[in-house]
Motif scaffolding. Structure first.
Motif, short mmCIF file in Angstrom:
data_model
loop_
_atom_site.label_atom_id
_atom_site.label_comp_id
_atom_site.label_asym_id
_atom_site.label_seq_id
_atom_site.Cartn_x
_atom_site.Cartn_y
_atom_site.Cartn_z
N ALA A 108 0.83 -1.21 0.00
CA ALA A 108 0.00 0.00 0.00
C ALA A 108 0.86 1.26 0.00
O ALA A 108 0.57 2.23 -0.72
CB ALA A 108 -0.93 -0.01 1.21
N PHE A 111 2.33 1.61 -3.45
CA PHE A 111 1.34 2.19 -4.36
C PHE A 111 1.29 3.70 -4.19
O PHE A 111 1.33 4.45 -5.17
CB PHE A 111 -0.05 1.60 -4.08
CG PHE A 111 -1.17 2.48 -4.57
CD1 PHE A 111 -1.51 2.52 -5.91
CD2 PHE A 111 -1.84 3.31 -3.68
CE1 PHE A 111 -2.51 3.37 -6.37
CE2 PHE A 111 -2.85 4.16 -4.13
CZ PHE A 111 -3.18 4.19 -5.48
N VAL A 145 -6.48 2.40 0.45
CA VAL A 145 -6.34 1.23 -0.42
C VAL A 145 -6.55 -0.06 0.36
O VAL A 145 -7.24 -0.99 -0.09
CB VAL A 145 -4.95 1.23 -1.09
CG1 VAL A 145 -4.68 -0.08 -1.79
CG2 VAL A 145 -4.85 2.38 -2.09
N PHE A 149 -9.65 -2.73 -0.56
CA PHE A 149 -9.44 -4.10 -1.01
C PHE A 149 -9.91 -5.12 0.03
O PHE A 149 -10.36 -6.22 -0.33
CB PHE A 149 -7.97 -4.33 -1.38
CG PHE A 149 -7.68 -4.01 -2.81
CD1 PHE A 149 -7.84 -4.96 -3.81
CD2 PHE A 149 -7.27 -2.74 -3.17
CE1 PHE A 149 -7.60 -4.66 -5.13
CE2 PHE A 149 -7.01 -2.42 -4.49
CZ PHE A 149 -7.18 -3.38 -5.48
N SER A 299 2.03 1.63 -9.83
CA SER A 299 1.24 1.83 -8.62
C SER A 299 0.00 0.95 -8.64
O SER A 299 -0.36 0.35 -7.61
CB SER A 299 0.85 3.31 -8.48
OG SER A 299 -0.12 3.70 -9.43
N PHE A 300 -0.64 0.81 -9.79
CA PHE A 300 -1.83 -0.05 -9.86
C PHE A 300 -1.45 -1.52 -9.89
O PHE A 300 -2.21 -2.38 -9.43
CB PHE A 300 -2.69 0.32 -11.08
CG PHE A 300 -3.51 1.56 -10.86
CD1 PHE A 300 -4.64 1.51 -10.06
CD2 PHE A 300 -3.14 2.77 -11.41
CE1 PHE A 300 -5.40 2.65 -9.83
CE2 PHE A 300 -3.89 3.92 -11.18
CZ PHE A 300 -5.03 3.86 -10.38
N PHE A 303 -1.47 -3.11 -6.63
CA PHE A 303 -2.77 -3.57 -6.15
C PHE A 303 -2.85 -5.10 -6.16
O PHE A 303 -3.46 -5.70 -5.28
CB PHE A 303 -3.89 -3.04 -7.04
CG PHE A 303 -4.31 -1.63 -6.74
CD1 PHE A 303 -3.97 -1.01 -5.56
CD2 PHE A 303 -5.07 -0.92 -7.65
CE1 PHE A 303 -4.36 0.29 -5.28
CE2 PHE A 303 -5.48 0.38 -7.39
CZ PHE A 303 -5.13 0.99 -6.21
N SER A 307 -3.75 -7.25 -3.00
CA SER A 307 -4.96 -8.05 -3.10
C SER A 307 -4.69 -9.51 -2.75
O SER A 307 -5.45 -10.15 -2.02
CB SER A 307 -5.52 -7.94 -4.52
OG SER A 307 -6.61 -8.79 -4.71
#
Length: 448
Positions: A108, A111, A145, A149, A299-300, A303, A307
């Motif tokens: 996180a 990100f 974030v 998630f 950055s994405f 995720f 996740s």
């Protein structure tokens, strides 16, 4: 509420989860620190190869263990059944405090750092300059974030797996695209690969090697992740070992090539101690516009890692609670979504606490040392497993694969301890703090 997980995942989603779990904040944030420790690109690239070999040996060992004990929980289950419930509990306790919550925090934060790198005026646009420092703004983004998630994965494993599949495909395409475009089309020089400083094998440099390998093994951490969701995998005796081996081999190749691109694009002097190494390399290789776009994509892509950790960790706490060694509410499965929702939100709270404490490098060191302890114990359990009635699968390389993993992993921890004694000692104390908790839960279990 019910207390049983369903076997709904096949080879493709499980492999995706493992790859997503491995490729995370580590590869996009540690290379700059490694260059600061080593000051030698060739040694650094060799260490990434050694790290991949260690991870592969671990994956082979955990493949056998996962086939023998296809349950949720990973090394918590293996160590509990092959050694003792106390030792297993300590591994699960460390997973709760560090093993998953800390990588979630790191992903996180990673990100947030890359997103802010892509949009440096974001805080100004939101008119938060007078309210928050840059560091606190980054932490707030990381917390949002984690909460988002955690909510997604509280809605069910099928929805979570679909989100995970898409994020992982995006991440792999990004990594491959960076490697191919960077090495074939980007600005750079292979002269950067040449050593800028001759590496002397003094004790100080051995300590630097140990700390570097610990950071690298953090980047590879997740090679064992299929074993944490064993209770939700169809035909686990086939899927678990296959997913671990396919994922670890794939990621090792990608990591070495991606680091070659970093070294090709960025001179060693600019690389040292730079956490946003992916954005820096993209900017030097392709220009400012590409730097913004690729930093945003990285950055994405983080995720996906975050996740995956959010999927895996709660299955360990669920299993501990099911065994009466954690709070009973954590063993509850949401009747509608069939996931351990309470465990997911507990993990989110701990990750948020970690986001709010310590620097990024301190979190990496603390996490890296913690993650290295119990996999050694679990891999050593292969020797006991081979002599037991639980053996279901015999993969090649025994016992040399296991011995290599144990010796190298132990050496990494010893050297890293000498280099970073404070963070390493905190990691050890975190594990030991689980001992009174174990006996408290045991006493509670007997009285209930």
């Amino acid at each position: 509420m019910q207390k049983k997980l369903e076997r709904r995942l096949g080879l493709f989603p499980v492999t995706n989860i493992v790859i997503a779990n491995i490729i995370g904040a580590g590869i996009f944030t540690t290379t700059g620190y490694l260059m600061g420790f080593l000051q030698n690109p060739v040694v650094m690239l060799i260490l990434w190869g050694i790290g991949g070999l260690v991870a592969l040996c671990g994956a082979i060992s955990f493949g056998e263990l996962g086939a023998a004990f296809p349950e949720a929980g990973g090394e918590y289950v293996f160590i509990s059944k092959l050694y003792s419930p106390l030792l297993g509990f300590l591994s699960g306790w460390l997973s709760l405090i560090v093993g998953f919550s800390a990588p979630i925090a790191a992903s996180a934060i990673g990100f947030a750092k890359y997103f802010i790198w892509a949009f440096p005026q974001l805080q100004n646009w939101l008119m938060l300059n007078e309210i928050l420092s840059v560091e606190n703004f980054s932490r707030c983004m990381a917390i949002l974030v984690i909460v988002g998630f955690s909510f997604v994965h509280s809605r069910g494993i099928v929805l979570g797996a679909r989100v995970q599949n898409g994020l992982t495909v995006l991440k792999i395409l990004l990594v491959i695209g960076l490697i191919v475009a960077g090495l074939l089309l980007g600005e750079g020089s292979m002269q950067n690969v040449r050593s800028v400083k001759t590496f002397q094998f003094s004790f100080d440099n051995w300590k630097a090697l140990g700390l570097s390998l610990m950071f690298i093994m953090f980047a590879y951490s997740g090679w064992n992740s299929a074993t944490y969701i064993g209770s939700e995998i169809r035909t686990p005796r086939k899927v678990i070992p296959r997913s671990l081996l396919i994922s670890t081999l794939t990621v090792t190749v990608l990591y070495i090539l991606l680091n070659l691109f970093f070294v090709y694009a960025v001179p060693a002097s600019q690389m040292r101690n730079e956490p946003e190494i992916g954005g820096l390399a993209a900017g030097l290789a392709f220009g400012a516009t590409a730097e913004t776009i690729i930093s945003l994509l990285i950055s994405f892509a983080l995720f996906s890692s975050l996740s995956a950790f959010i999927i895996l960790g709660p299955r360990v706490y669920y299993k501990m609670a099911s065994d009466g060694l954690f709070f009973e509410s954590i063993a509850r499965i949401n009747r509608k979504h069939k996931v351990p929702s309470n465990a997911i939100f507990l993990q989110a709270v701990i990750a948020i606490v970690l986001v709010l404490s310590g620097t990024f490098e301190q979190i990496l060191t603390y996490m890296g040392f913690s993650l290295g302890i119990f996999p050694i114990v679990a891999v050593a359990g292969n020797i006991k497993l081979r002599r037991s009635t639980h053996q279901q699968l015999r993969l090649p390389g025994y016992p040399y694969v296991q011995l290599f993993f144990i010796v190298v992993s132990t050496a990494i921890l010893v050297l890293a301890y000498f280099e970073r004694p404070v963070e390493s000692s905190i990691a050890v104390l975190t594990a030991l703090s689980g001992i009174p908790m174990y006996y408290w839960f045991q006493r509670k279990k007997k009285l209930s």
